[in-house]
Enzyme design. Structure first.
Site, PDB file in Angstrom:
ATOM      1  CB  ILE A 181       2.985  -3.123  -7.609  1.00  0.00           C
ATOM      2  CG1 ILE A 181       2.435  -4.383  -8.286  1.00  0.00           C
ATOM      3  CG2 ILE A 181       2.169  -1.896  -7.996  1.00  0.00           C
ATOM      4  CD1 ILE A 181       1.052  -4.782  -7.824  1.00  0.00           C
ATOM      5  NE  ARG A 182       4.203   4.143  -6.786  1.00  0.00           N
ATOM      6  CZ  ARG A 182       3.600   4.712  -5.737  1.00  0.00           C
ATOM      7  NH1 ARG A 182       2.362   4.420  -5.449  1.00  0.00           N
ATOM      8  NH2 ARG A 182       4.235   5.581  -4.998  1.00  0.00           N
ATOM      9  NE  ARG A 238       8.983   5.715   0.487  1.00  0.00           N
ATOM     10  CZ  ARG A 238       8.040   6.483   0.977  1.00  0.00           C
ATOM     11  NH1 ARG A 238       8.262   7.194   2.042  1.00  0.00           N
ATOM     12  NH2 ARG A 238       6.874   6.558   0.398  1.00  0.00           N
ATOM     13  N   GLY A 242       0.867  -1.186   0.000  1.00  0.00           N
ATOM     14  CA  GLY A 242       0.000   0.000   0.000  1.00  0.00           C
ATOM     15  C   GLY A 242       0.893   1.223   0.000  1.00  0.00           C
ATOM     16  CD  GLU A 243       2.399   5.990  -0.173  1.00  0.00           C
ATOM     17  OE1 GLU A 243       3.448   6.336   0.423  1.00  0.00           O
ATOM     18  OE2 GLU A 243       2.359   5.688  -1.376  1.00  0.00           O
ATOM     19  CB  SER A 244       5.331   2.953   3.668  1.00  0.00           C
ATOM     20  OG  SER A 244       5.991   3.939   2.905  1.00  0.00           O
ATOM     21  CG  HIS A 257       2.528  -6.887  -3.826  1.00  0.00           C
ATOM     22  ND1 HIS A 257       1.796  -6.277  -2.822  1.00  0.00           N
ATOM     23  CD2 HIS A 257       3.285  -5.915  -4.385  1.00  0.00           C
ATOM     24  CE1 HIS A 257       2.106  -4.990  -2.788  1.00  0.00           C
ATOM     25  NE2 HIS A 257       3.004  -4.745  -3.718  1.00  0.00           N
ATOM     26  CD  GLU A 313       0.006  -9.186  -1.478  1.00  0.00           C
ATOM     27  OE1 GLU A 313      -0.014  -7.963  -1.724  1.00  0.00           O
ATOM     28  OE2 GLU A 313       1.059  -9.800  -1.170  1.00  0.00           O
ATOM     29  CB  CYS A 371       5.186  -3.798  -1.201  1.00  0.00           C
ATOM     30  SG  CYS A 371       5.536  -2.559  -2.472  1.00  0.00           S
TER      31      CYS A 371
END
Length: 189
Positions: free
Chosen positions: A133-134, A106, A47-49, A169, A171, A79
């Site tokens: 992903i990113r 990052r 997600g967004e840390s 990821h 998952e 991630c």
């Protein structure tokens, strides 16, 4: 086995599906009270840390979660979760939980267009699919950290005690392999 999955933001539902499929009971961690129940492990999802770190503080969950991890609660961090665990971020003074002696870069592979899928060796688990992903990667590891996977010369998975940090990821590839989540559940026993 009861696994808490941080459900403040990001790709938490996919982890819940993967772990439930393997027989674990999952609890969504959304508030401090959720952390106060007995847990055998915790997942810090992608997600967004920055957002996740901010919400952990605002909800009063930061210090209790940090203490549980420091005391040995097994954790699977993917991630953004890996960024939360890192003691240091390259070219960034931000620190979150800082329970794992690693330095993380990052968005190391660039923006969304830099996302990719590959397959690589992951410790004793053999070859597993890896969706980035990113994604960040680990620039360096400290004492006691075991490097589990390297892709294109960069560390993308590491373990420190019962903390498992992945730049990818697992998952999202549960239809191809459940090896990572199975390994995590073994850490939780």
């Amino acid at each position: 086995m009861r696994i808490g999955v941080l459900a403040l933001q990001g790709a938490f539902i996919e982890h819940i599906h993967a772990l439930t499929q393997l027989g674990a009971e999952c609890v969504e961690l959304r508030q401090l009270a959720d952390l106060e129940q007995p847990l055998d492990g915790v997942v810090l999802p992608g997600g967004e840390s920055t957002v996740q770190g901010k919400l952990l503080h605002e909800l009063g969950m930061f210090t209790p979660l940090q203490e549980k991890i420091r005391q040995g609660l097994p954790v699977l961090a993917t991630c953004a979760g890996m960024i939360l665990l890192a003691q240091r971020l390259a070219a960034d003074s931000t620190r979150h939980l800082a329970t794992m002696p690693i330095t993380v870069k990052r968005n190391a592979y660039g923006r969304q267009l830099g996302s990719f899928v590959t397959e690589a060796e992951l410790g004793s688990l053999g070859r597993v699919p890896m969706t980035f992903i990113r994604a960040p990667y680990i620039e360096s590891v400290g004492e006691g950290v075991e490097t589990l996977a390297v892709v294109d010369g960069h560390i993308v998975a590491a373990q420190y005690g019962r903390q498992l940090a992945l730049a990818f990821h697992p998952e999202l590839d549960i239809d191809k392999s459940t090896a990572v989540h199975e390994y995590f559940l073994r850490l939780c026993k």
